[in-house]
Design a protein around this motif. Sequence first.
Motif, PDB file in Angstrom:
ATOM      1  N   MET A   1       0.847  -1.180   0.000  1.00 25.28           N
ATOM      2  CA  MET A   1       0.000   0.000   0.000  1.00 25.28           C
ATOM      3  C   MET A   1       0.891   1.241   0.000  1.00 25.28           C
ATOM      4  O   MET A   1       1.666   1.457   0.931  1.00 25.28           O
ATOM      5  CB  MET A   1      -0.925  -0.023   1.221  1.00 25.28           C
ATOM      6  N   ARG A  24       3.218  -3.110   6.680  1.00 24.88           N
ATOM      7  CA  ARG A  24       2.197  -3.347   5.655  1.00 24.88           C
ATOM      8  C   ARG A  24       2.013  -2.147   4.736  1.00 24.88           C
ATOM      9  O   ARG A  24       1.089  -2.148   3.912  1.00 24.88           O
ATOM     10  CB  ARG A  24       0.861  -3.680   6.331  1.00 24.88           C
ATOM     11  N   ASP A  65      -1.947   5.130  -3.031  1.00 22.78           N
ATOM     12  CA  ASP A  65      -3.143   4.392  -2.633  1.00 22.78           C
ATOM     13  C   ASP A  65      -3.870   5.120  -1.509  1.00 22.78           C
ATOM     14  O   ASP A  65      -5.101   5.121  -1.447  1.00 22.78           O
ATOM     15  CB  ASP A  65      -2.767   2.985  -2.149  1.00 22.78           C
ATOM     16  N   LEU A 292      -5.619  -0.099   8.370  1.00 19.69           N
ATOM     17  CA  LEU A 292      -5.157  -0.781   7.157  1.00 19.69           C
ATOM     18  C   LEU A 292      -6.061  -1.962   6.826  1.00 19.69           C
ATOM     19  O   LEU A 292      -6.341  -2.229   5.646  1.00 19.69           O
ATOM     20  CB  LEU A 292      -3.708  -1.241   7.334  1.00 19.69           C
ATOM     21  N   ASP A 293      -6.523  -2.676   7.851  1.00 15.41           N
ATOM     22  CA  ASP A 293      -7.488  -3.760   7.617  1.00 15.41           C
ATOM     23  C   ASP A 293      -8.723  -3.223   6.899  1.00 15.41           C
ATOM     24  O   ASP A 293      -9.208  -3.814   5.922  1.00 15.41           O
ATOM     25  CB  ASP A 293      -7.909  -4.399   8.945  1.00 15.41           C
ATOM     26  N   GLU A 296      -8.082  -2.346   3.311  1.00 11.89           N
ATOM     27  CA  GLU A 296      -7.877  -3.547   2.495  1.00 11.89           C
ATOM     28  C   GLU A 296      -9.135  -4.403   2.399  1.00 11.89           C
ATOM     29  O   GLU A 296      -9.111  -5.482   1.812  1.00 11.89           O
ATOM     30  CB  GLU A 296      -6.732  -4.371   3.083  1.00 11.89           C
ATOM     31  N   LYS A 298     -10.840  -5.810   4.916  1.00 10.74           N
ATOM     32  CA  LYS A 298     -10.922  -6.859   5.934  1.00 10.74           C
ATOM     33  C   LYS A 298     -11.826  -6.405   7.079  1.00 10.74           C
ATOM     34  O   LYS A 298     -12.059  -5.207   7.253  1.00 10.74           O
ATOM     35  CB  LYS A 298      -9.520  -7.175   6.474  1.00 10.74           C
TER      36      LYS A 298
END
Length: 330
Positions: A1, A24, A65, A292-293, A296, A298
Amino acid sequence: MRIGVVGAGKIAHTNVEALLKTNRAEIVAIYNRTLKNGQALAEKYSLNVPVYSNLVDMLDNNQLDVALINTPHSLHIDDFKLCAKRGIDIIIEKPLGINYEECQEMIRLRDENGIKATVCQTQRYLPHMRLALKIVEENKEKLGKVKQISDLLNMHYFTDVRPKWFFDAKLAGGGMLLTHGAHQIDRVFFLGANNVNKVFARLEPSQYPGIDGGYQIIASGANTSFTVSCCGSPIPHTSNVQVDFEHGSIKIILFSNGVEEEGVYLGDEHGYNRVDDMPQEDAYLCQFIAMLDYLEGKPSNAPTLKEAAEIVRMLDKAKQSSELSACMEF
């Protein structure tokens, strides 16, 4: 990312450090109005990336991103707009905006441009808060419903080490109410006192025009209420939250101050007992993992724009109540 950092002030250093620890994300560019401060951030974390003094240049010359927005409060709306219109996902510092109208505009921009956006409401990830929520979950039937919450913060706010823009109403958009009220309201909402409909508040003046130096907020609803108070005078640093249930209480003490010992305590009519099961993970790291989850796709408990907007709406009502010396509907 691939992430571009927008703003290189004090909080940007904390956020970048936590972001890098996730392993990440890749920081690929930095923007700051004062170029040397952006360069200092890059150097501190050994980031061999371009540094810009013009935000549009950074956004248009890098395939980003995500934008991590760390700028002064009043700049959030314009920075958010520039990123959203380029289809860049956003992580933004609290408060989301300096008023509820700005927050609504950012929600509209998110939806219109099909991006994802989340807000740094770090307090809910503090080890003390996570332990308190664990206690609530494990003792839900025994404790019963939340009846009231009180959140107290005392700290010396007007110090030389605080960045000067905090004392400039044009940049800060307000004083302690925006800066720390956003934390305190998030805490009481997150702990269960979010079903209120009336607000009464008083803001304390400071030596800086348009900058409050403290506040007291009382909010109530049909089944619950909360009080939030803050004083920015040079007095002992105090930060604690008490959650009273039908059959017990949880007290969260965030700092030891010579009178109270830092920790989380579970109490009943016989008194409080310290709960010695404090999580060790850093709050900022936990926050960025959650964000971040979310980005993405999640499962995640990352703060939403709607939650952040409701916090600012409460702060707006508190300010209006103080100006009118009247109880406001929420």
